[in-house]
Design an enzyme around this catalytic site. Structure first.
Site, PDB file in Angstrom:
ATOM      1  N   ARG A   1      11.454  -6.063   4.324  1.00  0.00           N
ATOM      2  CA  ARG A   1      11.161  -4.545   4.060  1.00  0.00           C
ATOM      3  C   ARG A   1      12.175  -3.608   4.681  1.00  0.00           C
ATOM      4  O   ARG A   1      12.448  -3.723   5.838  1.00  0.00           O
ATOM      5  CB  ARG A   1       9.682  -4.200   4.385  1.00  0.00           C
ATOM      6  CG  ARG A   1       9.306  -2.788   4.246  1.00  0.00           C
ATOM      7  CD  ARG A   1       7.965  -2.631   4.155  1.00  0.00           C
ATOM      8  NE  ARG A   1       7.214  -2.877   5.547  1.00  0.00           N
ATOM      9  CZ  ARG A   1       5.800  -2.697   5.428  1.00  0.00           C
ATOM     10  NH1 ARG A   1       5.158  -2.388   4.611  1.00  0.00           N
ATOM     11  NH2 ARG A   1       5.509  -3.063   6.761  1.00  0.00           N
TER      12      ARG A   1
ATOM     13  N   LYS B   1       0.937  -1.052   0.069  1.00  0.00           N
ATOM     14  CA  LYS B   1      -0.197   0.127  -0.139  1.00  0.00           C
ATOM     15  C   LYS B   1       0.886   1.158  -0.011  1.00  0.00           C
ATOM     16  O   LYS B   1       0.787   2.227  -0.762  1.00  0.00           O
ATOM     17  CB  LYS B   1      -0.826   0.033   1.293  1.00  0.00           C
ATOM     18  CG  LYS B   1      -1.879  -1.113   1.396  1.00  0.00           C
ATOM     19  CD  LYS B   1      -2.732  -0.898   2.585  1.00  0.00           C
ATOM     20  CE  LYS B   1      -2.042  -0.939   3.886  1.00  0.00           C
ATOM     21  NZ  LYS B   1      -1.802  -2.309   4.259  1.00  0.00           N
TER      22      LYS B   1
ATOM     23  N   ARG C   1      -9.315   1.005   8.922  1.00  0.00           N
ATOM     24  CA  ARG C   1      -9.009  -0.414   9.273  1.00  0.00           C
ATOM     25  C   ARG C   1     -10.082  -1.059  10.209  1.00  0.00           C
ATOM     26  O   ARG C   1     -10.092  -2.367  10.615  1.00  0.00           O
ATOM     27  CB  ARG C   1      -7.757  -0.289  10.264  1.00  0.00           C
ATOM     28  CG  ARG C   1      -6.552  -0.772   9.405  1.00  0.00           C
ATOM     29  CD  ARG C   1      -5.273  -0.664  10.372  1.00  0.00           C
ATOM     30  NE  ARG C   1      -4.031  -1.345  10.035  1.00  0.00           N
ATOM     31  CZ  ARG C   1      -2.899  -0.795   9.269  1.00  0.00           C
ATOM     32  NH1 ARG C   1      -2.855   0.519   8.897  1.00  0.00           N
ATOM     33  NH2 ARG C   1      -1.931  -1.470   9.309  1.00  0.00           N
TER      34      ARG C   1
ATOM     35  N   ARG D   1      11.587  -2.066  10.492  1.00  0.00           N
ATOM     36  CA  ARG D   1      10.426  -1.575  11.594  1.00  0.00           C
ATOM     37  C   ARG D   1      10.442  -2.681  12.807  1.00  0.00           C
ATOM     38  O   ARG D   1      10.640  -3.830  11.973  1.00  0.00           O
ATOM     39  CB  ARG D   1       9.119  -1.293  11.009  1.00  0.00           C
ATOM     40  CG  ARG D   1       8.987   0.103  10.615  1.00  0.00           C
ATOM     41  CD  ARG D   1       7.733   0.288   9.438  1.00  0.00           C
ATOM     42  NE  ARG D   1       6.456  -0.473  10.380  1.00  0.00           N
ATOM     43  CZ  ARG D   1       5.263  -0.463   9.407  1.00  0.00           C
ATOM     44  NH1 ARG D   1       5.247   0.162   8.402  1.00  0.00           N
ATOM     45  NH2 ARG D   1       4.365  -1.004   9.981  1.00  0.00           N
TER      46      ARG D   1
ATOM     47  N   ARG E   1      -0.260  -9.137  13.076  1.00  0.00           N
ATOM     48  CA  ARG E   1      -1.102  -8.174  12.394  1.00  0.00           C
ATOM     49  C   ARG E   1      -1.721  -8.697  11.303  1.00  0.00           C
ATOM     50  O   ARG E   1      -2.863  -8.238  11.239  1.00  0.00           O
ATOM     51  CB  ARG E   1       0.245  -7.110  11.992  1.00  0.00           C
ATOM     52  CG  ARG E   1       0.909  -6.312  12.905  1.00  0.00           C
ATOM     53  CD  ARG E   1       2.086  -5.783  12.470  1.00  0.00           C
ATOM     54  NE  ARG E   1       1.957  -4.799  11.306  1.00  0.00           N
ATOM     55  CZ  ARG E   1       2.837  -4.472  10.359  1.00  0.00           C
ATOM     56  NH1 ARG E   1       3.977  -5.047  10.426  1.00  0.00           N
ATOM     57  NH2 ARG E   1       2.570  -3.676   9.429  1.00  0.00           N
TER      58      ARG E   1
HETATM   59  P1  AMP Z   1       1.050   0.334   8.784  1.00  0.00           P
HETATM   60  O1  AMP Z   1       2.163   1.296   8.771  1.00  0.00           O
HETATM   61  O2  AMP Z   1      -0.221   0.906   8.360  1.00  0.00           O
HETATM   62  O3  AMP Z   1       1.139  -1.239   8.760  1.00  0.00           O
HETATM   63  O4  AMP Z   1       0.728   0.802  10.590  1.00  0.00           O
HETATM   64  C1  AMP Z   1       1.648   0.333  11.709  1.00  0.00           C
HETATM   65  C2  AMP Z   1       0.904   0.161  12.927  1.00  0.00           C
HETATM   66  O5  AMP Z   1       0.167   1.233  13.293  1.00  0.00           O
HETATM   67  C3  AMP Z   1      -0.345  -0.738  12.958  1.00  0.00           C
HETATM   68  O6  AMP Z   1       0.206  -2.105  13.139  1.00  0.00           O
HETATM   69  C4  AMP Z   1      -1.282  -0.351  13.986  1.00  0.00           C
HETATM   70  O7  AMP Z   1      -0.707  -0.584  15.239  1.00  0.00           O
HETATM   71  C5  AMP Z   1      -1.221   1.116  13.916  1.00  0.00           C
HETATM   72  N1  AMP Z   1      -2.250   1.670  12.766  1.00  0.00           N
HETATM   73  C6  AMP Z   1      -2.066   2.032  11.552  1.00  0.00           C
HETATM   74  N2  AMP Z   1      -3.210   2.638  11.045  1.00  0.00           N
HETATM   75  C7  AMP Z   1      -4.194   2.310  12.162  1.00  0.00           C
HETATM   76  C8  AMP Z   1      -5.504   2.550  11.821  1.00  0.00           C
HETATM   77  N3  AMP Z   1      -6.243   2.785  10.826  1.00  0.00           N
HETATM   78  N4  AMP Z   1      -6.101   2.114  13.066  1.00  0.00           N
HETATM   79  C9  AMP Z   1      -5.672   1.391  14.129  1.00  0.00           C
HETATM   80  N5  AMP Z   1      -4.438   1.098  14.239  1.00  0.00           N
HETATM   81  C10 AMP Z   1      -3.586   1.654  13.083  1.00  0.00           C
END
Ligand code: AMP
Length: 209
Positions: A123, A13, A88, A156, A167
């Site tokens: 990554r 994404k 989400r 990360r 996740r």
């Molecule tokens: P990402 O970079 O999108 O993979 O997000 C990393 C982490 O941020 C996720 O595993 C969640 O803990 C948190 N996170 C990101 N976006 C959301 C969202 N829309 N709702 C809840 N938690 C989020």
């Protein structure tokens, strides 16, 4: 025009959103990046979010929605934006619906869990400009160094296998059902991401004409 890039963690994404953002001149807004930034800056919302992120769990809706609202109010979002990693949960999708923001297309980026696991654990991200690499699929020219700005590349914390599993489980249970929400609105477009990056990008761009 505003778009959502939807899909499991690691499906690409962020990578695709960055490319489309450059091509279309609209900002790429990642709630993951907003949260990581809030943690780094020591904001109170970031402090609350941190423990959930470390465990690979979703951060409570009110925190994410607050951060997103602040970002969308900025001048550069006036003519549209790309949402990456939001919504989400059903309540996030409903909050977006109630905010008068019109979403034109939801791109549903698809890949198997195995593919996604390989992508996430390989990554690497530039600590300086946020560019995304992959040790096998999109390797940097110099090991550990960003092609764009020569920044340091890091993995990360939540990209380690045990957290990725958590996740992915959370994605299937809580986030994937949102597809039906957007399918019912007739704005969901499926994108197969198990193919070369230029093909995926062209597919997405063909829907933006
Ligand atoms: P990402 O970079 O999108 O993979 O997000 C990393 C982490 O941020 C996720 O595993 C969640 O803990 C948190 N996170 C990101 N976006 C959301 C969202 N829309 N709702 C809840 N938690 C989020």
């Amino acid at each position: 025009m505003s778009y959502i890039f939807f899909g499991p963690p690691g499906v690409g994404k962020g990578l695709m959103a960055k490319k489309v953002s450059k091509k279309r001149g609209i900002p790429h807004i990642s709630t993951g990046d907003l949260l990581r930034n809030a943690v780094r800056e020591g904001f109170s919302l970031g402090k609350k979010a941190h423990k959930y992120m470390q465990m690979g769990m979703l951060v409570p809706d009110d925190i994410v929605i607050k951060l997103l609202k602040l970002r969308i109010e900025k001048e550069d979002s006036k003519h549209g934006f790309i949402l990456d990693g939001f919504p989400r949960t059903i309540s996030q999708a409903k909050a977006l619906d109630n905010s008068n923001i019109q979403i034109n297309i939801v791109f549903d980026l698809m890949a198997s869990d195995k593919t996604v696991m390989d992508r996430i654990t390989g990554r690497r991200i530039c600590a300086h400009c946020g560019a995304i690499f992959h040790i096998k699929n999109v390797p940097p020219e110099i090991d550990g160094v960003c092609n764009e700005c020569l920044g340091h590349l890091y993995q990360r914390e939540d990209d380690k296998p045990k957290t990725v599993k958590r996740r992915l489980e959370e994605y299937h249970k809580v986030t994937a059902p949102l597809r039906d929400f957007y399918r019912a609105k007739n704005i969901l477009i499926g994108i197969n991401t198990e193919r070369p990056i230029p093909d995926i990008l062209n597919d997405i761009l063909s829907h933006l004409k």
